[in-house]
Structure formats: structure tokens, C-alpha cells
Scaffold this active site. Structure first.
Site, PDB file in Angstrom:
ATOM      1  N   SER A   1      46.161  34.392  31.263  1.00 26.91           N
ATOM      2  CA  SER A   1      47.072  35.172  31.700  1.00 26.91           C
ATOM      3  C   SER A   1      48.104  35.880  30.653  1.00 26.91           C
ATOM      4  CB  SER A   1      47.520  35.103  32.932  1.00 26.91           C
ATOM      5  OG  SER A   1      48.119  36.276  33.837  1.00 26.91           O
TER       6      SER A   1
ATOM      7  N   ASP B   1      41.905  37.410  36.226  1.00 27.31           N
ATOM      8  CA  ASP B   1      42.788  36.427  35.621  1.00 27.31           C
ATOM      9  C   ASP B   1      42.275  34.918  36.010  1.00 27.31           C
ATOM     10  OD1 ASP B   1      45.089  35.111  35.474  1.00 27.31           O
ATOM     11  OD2 ASP B   1      46.271  36.847  35.996  1.00 27.31           O
TER      12      ASP B   1
END
Length: 764
Positions: A93, A237
Site C-alpha cells: 500500500s 490493496d
């Protein structure tokens, strides 16, 4: 002695008889002296090689955490201060974004500068500059407060808030030095990041391919950013499955792991007050438990105290960076123990490559609904062009602004000394949209706008849009447009406008017997149908022309004739125009230039008044806006127009007064006078507005305008004399989701009364 023993063991291994210890020692010493005497360079390089083997390989693991990931920058600053050389980086991320930039060659201070310059409001909202929209798009995008997918008579919701193109363009420019690297192990620092296959829930290791696309996939927070497709996998993500890729970094060859953990702890119900926090909590349910074992396997574990910040606290970036520095200094002795004076490393500042690109080819798959000419017309450059990254960003923004593509990605492939641009475009499966808007002004009164937009109605590249405006005055606006890029585009438009208002007697063509009466109440109806063509001229101007059929009906209950009719004639005309618009905002521009010129020739009429003879109307407008200091803007504009050939139809005179309404025909704003209260067949007007944004999206402004207006004013030098009309206004404006909300108090030295105007929402 180590070399002596090695020599002895070597002699033994090949079958020599052992020699006495004293003789062997003397012989070994002599050989060692001989080796250093005649091969000093080799001896030195061997020492360096041995030292480099001694130095442990250090891997850095950066977790995800949204804006909390700013703490990684603070940690990197401290690691560099300590002289640590990072040999491998793994991130998830936000950790993948910062880690990817560091692996590309940037040092910590450069990354700090990059993030301080980044506008995260624009990043999250996937800001598309107004300049990237074509003239048709500017008109339509500044009407609607809500846009929803509409299919099978059902209203949907968007896939995500953002496609992430702002971030993609930014990262592409920042990683230009390594744009041709497809194996992340060959980056200046070997790198990997983690994505999550949204279909299977499996972890996907990203260590090859397009670096920007990999970082984007790893950071595609669900519902905020659309998923990213890589090698057939639809990725979101990586923090969903692996927010701390320590095992993967060890597999690269790391002996020692420095880990930075910025993910949230589980929150109590009192803190779960919005959708973002709930989504983060869901993501953390599994990763919190997994982290316990990963912490034990981390040699230097760094946990910044960032409990008071959220994943979208981008406005607190500097504070979070300091928290990262504090956490790293808390374990500074451990960090410093990993390096000695001989291995102290200072990472150099990355020398960024030129932003000039020579594009040899533009490659894209064939699309169902859009042609290659359409795509290249949006990019505004062709194969064989020399462009900059700003030009590339502009072209991609142009494609994104069309909303015709649910996914846009690109990479630059080496082709000799040039680059090939490989575009991947996924057409938006939703071709119909329902749009809504609200507006109020003093001319048309209250109105609710319902719009239905459909793409590929008849041809590729086309769009059909129908506005139905309900309220005090029913109106509609139908548009059909086919855009062909650099080639000629064409369209059709039909619109109906109507209102009831006290307006200047000039609009009626009547001369009042009472000189004190200069206003008359009228019901005004205008039905216009246009067929037109247009094209982009020198890649900046919109040039076009066409034919128009107009039906004009004006009546007044104050007249004495039976039908109360002033005019109910049809008019046929030809028109041409040239436009340029680089304002960054229509309502509160901070920069840019606007230019427009029109010529319309009325050729024939059904002639209800029996007075029609052919005539033409020419008009032009130019305005520019500039920010004079941080939050203060000045906008200056000039309008002019005149009648050519005949003054037989006063209904098309230039009519000024009021503010906040949708301008049609030759109606125009003028502070200090009531709506449509002064008129003439020629005019020149200058206006200036000083605007100050007191707090975000809240504006106070002062405006002044001056005009000479009358019949045939350009036949003499009177038009450059002192202005006959003047007016002033002070106002307050608020930018909202439904459009600007404005209130203005205006007055004129020539008028006995002042006027207060309200305008709510986008103008239509």
C-alpha cells in the site's frame, strides 16, 4: 596466519608431505610478502571483498496505512543519518509507493519534498484539470451535481471514488529514470510489493512488469480506488492479505530486517464512525494477528505513535513524518550497531532524467466504440512527436475526462533511442448515465435538472444528452455530438428556453408613449435547433460553424391587441465561431484565458412583423484570470458586439442586466442594473472582479463593470468616450457539490435603487 593455514591445507589437499612447522611458517611469510609486494591492488580488492561479505544485507519492510505511511519518510531520514545502506525493500500500500520511490533511486529528503508538493485532495478525488475537457465536456460537466450509472432502468453506484489517474501520472513522471526496467531486482535497490487478488483473495507478489502499475495495485484501497488488472489478476490493496511482507524480503537475501509498522490497531465501536474506518478495521482483522509473529522475526522493529491520525490524514503529513523520526530515534542504538565507520553509506541525491520523450509509436488494442483517431485526438499528439511528461499527463487526463474508460494505464517501452507508448484502455461498460442538478436565479427562478446521457447511440465516438428542466419555467436541451479527434466532428442541438419577466421595452420592439416607462412584462420563448461541425484548430482553439433554425415567441399581457403578440417568427441563420478556454474553474477562476468570437447571419424569416431584412451580428469576448497572491485573484474581461446590415429585428439586440442566469442569444450580465433592463444594437463592456478565498471554498469579491451601449455606437468615436453605464457589486460565494452558491449586492450611480441577487447551483 589465515593465509598460511590456507596454503598449508591446500598443499595437503593435493598430496604434498607435511613440512616442519617452523619451515612452513617461514615459507608462508615469504610467500605472503611476495604476494603483497607484486600484487598490491589484488590484495586490496580482496580485503574489500572480504569486508563486503562481512557486511550483513539489510532489508527494509514498509507496511501500509494510508496517510500514516508518511512516517516511513521520517524513518528513512534517520536510517540515512545513521549511514544504513538498504539492500532490499518490500512494501504494501503506501509502503509500496514510498518504497518504490526509494528503490528507484530517490533519497529520503527528495521523497519528503515530493510528498510536500503533492496535493492530496486532488489525488484522492482524481482531479481532472478543466483544461483537459473539451468544450462539450466543459459545458456538460459544469451542470450536474450528481452523476450515476443507469442501466436496465436501474440506478447504480460508481465502482470507486477514483480511477487513480492523478496518482498514476504523478508516479510515471517520478519514476522516469527506471521507466524501462521490467525486473524489480534490477532497480537501483531490489524491490517488491504485494497485491490482493480480489476474485480469489490470494496474495500476489509483484516484482516484475510495470513499476507504476505494481505500486498502484498494491495501494488500491477498496472503494477509494478502482482495482488494477495485472496479468489477468484483478488486484486491490495488498494490505488485505499481507500488510508486512517480511518473509518475501528475507527471500530476496536479507540477513537483517528493519520493519516499519504504521497500520492501525483494532478500534473500539466509538471510533468506528465512518465508512473509511470500518473498511480499515475489516482489513486489519486478520493482519493484526499475523503481525504478532512477524514482529518477533523483525530485527529492528519501528512502530511510530500515530494513533491520533487516520488513513486519510494527508493534511497532517509533516506531523506524521516527525512521528516516524521519533520512533526511529527511539531505537537508534540498534540501528547504529548495524553499521561501522568503514561501511557508513550516504545515499546520493538522484539526478532526475530529462522529461522529454520521443514517441515513435502509439500502441493500443482496437476498441468497440472508439476509433484510433478519437484516441489520438484526445492525446493531442501523434506518433513521431517529441513531448514532455506534462504533455503525456495532459493527454491521459483528456482521455480520463471523457469518462468513456473505466481503466486507463500505460507504459513506455524502449524502441531504439525513442519510446513506444503502450496504452491499455478498458471501455466503460456503462454507457448510460443519470445526472441531476439544482439551480435558482432571478430570471428563470427555481429549477430541477434531470439528464439522461447515452454513448454510442448511432455511431462510434458519439454521445446523446437530454436535459429536462422542471420548475417555474419548463426548459429542455437536447444534444447529439460525434467527436472525431483531429478530424472534423459534428453535432445537433435543440433547446427550449422560456421565462416571464419585466424587461426593457427594446426587447419588445415597442416605444412606450410614457418616457418614464422603460420596462414591459413579457412571456419570452426561444426554440433553437442547430446542426454544426467543429474541429480543433492548432490543438488549442475550437473552430466551427453551422445552420440554425430559431422560433421566437414574445407576448405581453400589457398590450391591447387580441393575441398580445409581439413576435412569433421563425428565423434561419448561418453561424461560425472560434473559442479558446483555459480557465481552471468556470465560477471562480484562479488562472487562465478565455476567448470567444461569433458571427451569425440571419438569412430568412417568416417575418411576423413584416419588417425583416437580412442582417448579421458579430460579437467577441476576452477575459483572463490571474492569482496575484496566494488566495487573491483578479479577473478582467471585455465584451463587444454590433449589428451589421440592418436593425430590423430588435429582439436580437444586446440586452444587459442582472447576474446568475444561463446566457442565451445576446443576453449578458451587468452589475447595477436589473435583469435585461438596458439594450442596444451595439455595445462594449469591461468588467473586473477581485476575489479572495477567505477559507477553503469560501469567497468574498468585489466587482465593477462599465459599458457604452446604444444604436450604432461604433459608427462614431462615442464608444471610447466615458462609459454611459456603470455598476458595482460586492458578493459572497461558496463552492458546493451542487455548484456555486452566490449572493451579490449591486448598485449603480445612475440608478436610484440597488439590487440583491441570489444564484444557487450550476447555471443551466
Amino acid at each position: 596466519m589465515r593465509l598460511n593455514k590456507l596454503l598449508i591445507s591446500k598443499n595437503q589437499s593435493i598430496g604434498f608431505s607435511p613440512v616442519p612447522r617452523t619451515i612452513g611458517t617461514i615459507l608462508g611469510t615469504a610467500l605472503l610478502f611476495f604476494f603483497f609486494l607484486f600484487f598490491p591492488e589484488n590484495s586490496f580488492s580482496q580485503e574489500v571483498k572480504q569486508d563486503s561479505v562481512k557486511r550483513p544485507k539489510i532489508g527494509l519492510v514498509l507496511s501500509g496505512g494510508g496517510a500514516k505511511g508518511f512516517a516511513h519518510i521520517g524513518v528513512l531520514k534517520v536510517l540515512e543519518e545513521a549511514g544504513i545502506k538498504i539492500d532490499y525493500i518490500g512494501g504494501t500500500s503506501m509502503g509500496s509507493v514510498i518504497g518504490g520511490l526509494y528503490a528507484s533511486g530517490y533519497n529520503a529528503s527528495q521523497i519528503d519534498s515530493i510528498f510536500k508538493r503533492t496535493n492530496f485532495d486532488e489525488l484522492i478525488n482524481d482531479y481532472i484539470p478543466r483544461s483537459s475537457k473539451n468544450f462539450y465536456g466543459k459545458k456538460n460537466d459544469e451542470l450536474y451535481a450528481i452523476v450515476l450509472p443507469f442501466s436496465n432502468f436501474r440506478v447504480g453506484i460508481p465502482e470507486a471514488l477514483s480511477k487513480g489517474m492523478y496518482n498514476y501520472n504523478l508516479l510515471s513522471s517520478l519514476t522516469r529514470n527506471v521507466r524501462h526496467v521490467r525486473d524489480f531486482n534490477k532497480l537501483p535497490t531490489p524491490f517488491l510489493c504485494i497485491g490482493t487478488n480480489i476474485e480469489t483473495g490470494e496474495e500476489v507478489l509483484l516484482n516484475k512488469g510495470n513499476l507504476v502499475q505494481a505500486m498502484m495495485a498494491s495501494a488500491a484501497f477498496p472503494s477509494l480506488f478502482t482495482p488494477v488488472e495485472i496479468d489477468g489478476n484483478l488486484l486491490v490493496d495488498g494490505g488485505v492479505v499481507n500488510n508486512y511482507p517480511i518473509k518475501e524480503v528475507r527471500n530476496l537475501g536479507a540477513d537483517i530486517i528493519i520493519g516499519v509498522d504504521v497500520q492501525d490497531d483494532l478500534m473500539k465501536r466509538k471510533n468506528l464512525k465512518n465508512a473509511t474506518r470500518i473498511l480499515v478495521q475489516i482489513t486489519n482483522l486478520q493482519s493484526i494477528e499475523k503481525m504478532k509473529s512477524k514482529i518477533k522475526d523483525t530485527d529492528v522493529y519501528i512502530k511510530p505513535d500515530i494513533r491520533d491520525y487516520g488513513v486519510i490524514s494527508f493534511d497532517k503529513g509533516e506531523e506524521i513524518i516527525r512521528k516516524g523520526e521519533e520512533a526511529a530515534f527511539a531505537v537508534y542504538e540498534k540501528i547504529k550497531s548495524l553499521v561501522d565507520e568503514e561501511n557508513f553509506y550516504k545515499k546520493p541525491k538522484l539526478k532526475i532524467a530529462s522529461d522529454t520523450l520521443e514517441i515513435k509509436k502509439i500502441n493500443s488494442d482496437q476498441l468497440d466504440n472508439y476509433t484510433k483517431e478519437y484516441i489520438r485526438g484526445k492525446l493531442r499528439f501523434k506518433p513521431g512527436s517529441t513531448i514532455t511528461y506534462d504533455d503525456l499527463k495532459t493527454g491521459i487526463n483528456n482521455l480520463n475526462a471523457t469518462q468513456n474508460f473505466s481503466t486507463i494505464s500505460y507504459c513506455l517501452q524502449p524502441d531504439g533511442d525513442q519510446d513506444d507508448l503502450d496504452l491499455v484502455l478498458k471501455e466503460n461498460p456503462t454507457q448510460t448515465f443519470l445526472k441531476l442538478g439544482l439551480h435558482y436565479d432571478g430570471l428563470y427562478k427555481s429549477a430541477v435538472l434531470l439528464n439522461l446521457t447515452h454513448k454510442k447511440t448511432f455511431l462510434k465516438n458519439d454521445v446523446t444528452s437530454m436535459d429536462i428542466i422542471l420548475g417555474d419555467n419548463f426548459r429542455y436541451d437536447l444534444n447529439y455530438y460525434v467527436e472525431n479527434g483531429f478530424n472534423i466532428s459534428f453535432g445537433f442541438r435543440s433547446r427550449l428556453n422560456q421565462f416571464n419577466r419585466n424587461v426593457t421595452t427594446s426587447l419588445s420592439g415597442l416605444v412606450s408613449e410614457n418616457p418614464n416607462i422603460n420596462l414591459i412584462n413579457v412571456d419570452f420563448l426561444d426554440l433553437s435547433n442547430q446542426a454544426y461541425f467543429q474541429t480543433i484548430f492548432v490543438q488549442k482553439f475550437l473552430m466551427g460553424g453551422g445552420l440554425e433554425y430559431k422560433y421566437l415567441k414574445i407576448n405581453s399581457p400589457t398590450l391591447s391587441n387580441t393575441e398580445n403578440i409581439i413576435d412569433k417568427s421563425s428565423y434561419i441563420s448561418a453561424f461560425a465561431y472560434l473559442k479558446y478556454d483555459s480557465f481552471d474553474s468556470k465560477s471562480f477562476p484562479r488562472s487562465g484565458l478565455f476567448f470567444s468570437t461569433d458571427l451569425q447571419t440571419y438569412l430568412a424569416s417568416s417575418d411576423y412583423t413584416n419588417k425583416f431584412t437580412p442582417f448579421s451580428i458579430a460579437k467577441a469576448e476576452i477575459a483572463f484570470a490571474k492569482t496575484v497572491f496566494r488566495k487573491a485573484t483578479v479577473k478582467i474581461g471585455t465584451d463587444a458586439g454590433f449589428n451589421i446590415g440592418s436593425d430590423s429585428v430588435p429582439f436580437f439586440d444586446f440586452i444587459l442586466g442582472g447576474f446568475g442566469y444561463n446566457k442565451i442569444n445576446n443576453f449578458n450580465y451587468f452589475y447595477g442594473y436589473d435583469f435585461l433592463s438596458i439594450a442596444g444594437n451595439s455595445f462594449i463592456k469591461t468588467d473586473i472582479t477581485l476575489d479572495y478565498e477567505i477559507i477553503k471554498k469560501n469567497h468574498v469579491n468585489f466587482s465593477a463593470n462599465f459599458a457604452n451601449l446604444g444604436n450604432d455606437i461604433f459608427t462614431t468615436v462615442d464608444w471610447i468616450s466615458m462609459p454611459k453605464y456603470s455598476g458595482y457589486a460586492v458578493g459572497y460565494g461558496l463552492e458546493t457539490i451542487i455548484g456555486p452558491i452566490e449572493v451579490k449586492q449591486s448598485w449603480s450611480p445612475q440608478m436610484a435603487k440597488s439590487f440583491t441577487w441570489f444564484s444557487i447551483g450550476f447555471m443551466f
